[in-house]
Motif scaffolding. Structure first.
Motif, mmCIF file in Angstrom:
data_model
loop_
_atom_site.group_PDB
_atom_site.id
_atom_site.type_symbol
_atom_site.label_atom_id
_atom_site.label_comp_id
_atom_site.label_asym_id
_atom_site.label_seq_id
_atom_site.Cartn_x
_atom_site.Cartn_y
_atom_site.Cartn_z
ATOM 1 N N LEU A 104 0.818 -1.209 0.000
ATOM 2 C CA LEU A 104 0.000 0.000 0.000
ATOM 3 C C LEU A 104 0.852 1.258 0.000
ATOM 4 O O LEU A 104 0.468 2.279 -0.584
ATOM 5 C CB LEU A 104 -0.939 -0.007 1.205
ATOM 6 N N GLU A 107 1.852 1.708 -3.543
ATOM 7 C CA GLU A 107 0.695 2.053 -4.377
ATOM 8 C C GLU A 107 0.275 3.507 -4.198
ATOM 9 O O GLU A 107 -0.184 4.155 -5.146
ATOM 10 C CB GLU A 107 -0.476 1.128 -4.042
ATOM 11 N N THR A 108 0.423 4.032 -2.982
ATOM 12 C CA THR A 108 -0.006 5.404 -2.682
ATOM 13 C C THR A 108 1.143 6.403 -2.745
ATOM 14 O O THR A 108 1.002 7.544 -2.278
ATOM 15 C CB THR A 108 -0.655 5.478 -1.279
ATOM 16 N N CYS A 111 2.109 8.002 0.617
ATOM 17 C CA CYS A 111 1.134 8.746 1.437
ATOM 18 C C CYS A 111 0.640 7.902 2.600
ATOM 19 O O CYS A 111 0.194 8.433 3.624
ATOM 20 C CB CYS A 111 -0.030 9.213 0.573
ATOM 21 N N TYR A 281 -6.349 3.450 3.158
ATOM 22 C CA TYR A 281 -6.671 4.404 2.094
ATOM 23 C C TYR A 281 -7.226 5.713 2.662
ATOM 24 O O TYR A 281 -6.982 6.790 2.087
ATOM 25 C CB TYR A 281 -7.668 3.809 1.116
ATOM 26 N N ALA A 284 -4.235 7.693 3.531
ATOM 27 C CA ALA A 284 -3.492 8.088 2.335
ATOM 28 C C ALA A 284 -4.221 9.183 1.561
ATOM 29 O O ALA A 284 -3.601 10.160 1.099
ATOM 30 C CB ALA A 284 -3.263 6.878 1.446
ATOM 31 N N LEU A 285 -5.536 9.066 1.413
ATOM 32 C CA LEU A 285 -6.308 10.057 0.661
ATOM 33 C C LEU A 285 -6.321 11.404 1.366
ATOM 34 O O LEU A 285 -6.293 12.458 0.723
ATOM 35 C CB LEU A 285 -7.737 9.556 0.445
ATOM 36 N N MET A 288 -3.115 12.949 0.491
ATOM 37 C CA MET A 288 -3.073 13.348 -0.925
ATOM 38 C C MET A 288 -3.782 14.669 -1.183
ATOM 39 O O MET A 288 -3.358 15.483 -2.001
ATOM 40 C CB MET A 288 -3.745 12.276 -1.786
ATOM 41 N N GLY A 293 -6.603 12.803 -4.536
ATOM 42 C CA GLY A 293 -7.339 11.728 -3.881
ATOM 43 C C GLY A 293 -8.514 11.219 -4.691
ATOM 44 O O GLY A 293 -8.712 10.018 -4.836
ATOM 45 N N PHE A 296 -7.326 9.177 -7.541
ATOM 46 C CA PHE A 296 -6.876 7.866 -7.089
ATOM 47 C C PHE A 296 -8.073 6.933 -6.903
ATOM 48 O O PHE A 296 -8.053 5.777 -7.347
ATOM 49 C CB PHE A 296 -6.117 8.012 -5.768
#
Length: 334
Positions: A104, A107-108, A111, A281, A284-285, A288, A293, A296
């Motif tokens: 993850l 992937e992010t 973040c 997530y 992470a969002l 972002m 976000g 994504f």
């Protein structure tokens, strides 16, 4: 822990499940307890509800003892002390959550990052006393933060002084394990709230109405969504924070700076089948920001999200837009 602290933690729960009369049956059993530095609230309906509750609480406590970096002999504490571990000497759940976290993070674009332990300690978010670190302290700690410092092959190898912190994924991962455990019992529906990370289990013909907290006034809602058999997780700047010199400092740290993320958002709610993914997530969002976000999310059909900006505006991803009912005074942007 005293009652006032428990009540305070419970007030920080960021999602409220609004039962329908069909879902609350006479066989519903519930329990509230403290674990993972938060209040756990479990509601289970079915013939084996009592047994399921007992086993669920045991499983949550067991996994807390593996993942907590504040419990002396947990897997994570031992790794943080020794900077290495063989996969054969740790629990399989630890191996799994670290491998998932590693994926993850990549992937992010960093973040989401579990190597933030040094930043978290500087801010004191896991301590009684919070403080604002100096820029020099954060710059020094930055040298020991980043997914590149975590090596996973036949075992776990951390570069010296790296500190793992699973705070942005452990609750979600544990929720997923509990959902799997409940499949062994004859239950009709369940609501699992672990520090506000919520998973609902039940008949898709009778979806749950889940209220999403208003970050500006957490005791009110921005609206609700209609969902079944999924996880709903919110990361927000109003959940855990302290104030110094009139400035609020929240706990969602940007891995690239060490400071609380400041990309114009007050909260992000993620809806996903997996609570672990929703947990990670959501963080992470938030880091972002809205534009990156939402792009994504639209590129990841397995997740949906509701963003709330610092101005109180709400933006939903396309897959959840029709299931979200805003309150009358909430501005939804397209």
């Amino acid at each position: 822990m005293n009652i006032k602290k428990a009540a305070f933690c419970y007030a920080l729960s960021i999602i409220m499940v609004l039962f329908t009369s069909c879902q609350v049956m006479s066989s519903t059993k519930s329990i509230d307890f403290f674990a993972m530095d938060t209040v756990i609230s479990l509601k289970i309906s079915g013939k084996q509800a009592d047994t399921a509750l007992t086993q669920t609480k045991k499983e949550i406590k067991r996994l807390e003892g593996i993942f907590s970096n504040t419990i002396e002999h947990s897997d994570i504490s031992m790794i943080n002390q020794n900077f290495q571990a063989d996969f054969e000497t740790i629990h399989p759940e630890t191996k799994e959550i670290l491998q998932l976290s590693n994926h993850l993070s990549e992937e992010t674009n960093g973040c989401f990052d579990i190597t933030l332990g040094n930043f978290v300690k500087l801010w004191g978010f896991t301590e009684e006393t919070k403080r604002v670190p100096s820029p020099i302290e954060l710059q020094q700690a930055q040298q020991h933060v980043g997914n590149a410092h975590l090596k996973l092959a036949d075992g776990i190898l951390l570069e010296q002084q790296i500190q793992l912190d699973l705070g942005a994924i452990a609750k979600g991962y544990i929720t997923d394990q509990v959902v799997n455990l409940l499949q062994q019992y004859d239950i009709d529906s369940a609501i699992l709230s672990i520090g506000g990370n919520v998973s609902v289990i039940g008949n898709q013909q009778q979806p749950f109405q889940v209220g999403i907290a208003n970050p500006m006034q957490p005791d009110t809602l921005i609206g609700s969504i209609s969902v079944s058999n999924c996880a709903i997780v919110t990361s927000g700047d109003y959940q855990r924070y302290f104030e110094q010199d009139g400035i609020r400092y929240h706990h969602i740290l940007d891995p690239k700076t060490g400071y609380p993320a400041n990309q114009g958002l007050s909260s992000v709610t993620v809806i996903c089948e997996s609570a672990a993914l929703a947990d990670a997530y959501a963080t992470a969002l938030f880091v972002m920001g809205l534009d990156t976000g939402i792009q994504f999310v639209e590129n990841h059909p397995e997740i949906e999200a509701i963003f709330v900006t610092k101005e109180g505006q709400v933006k939903c991803s396309t897959g959840i837009d029709s299931q979200f009912t805003p309150h009358s005074n909430v501005q939804v942007i397209s």
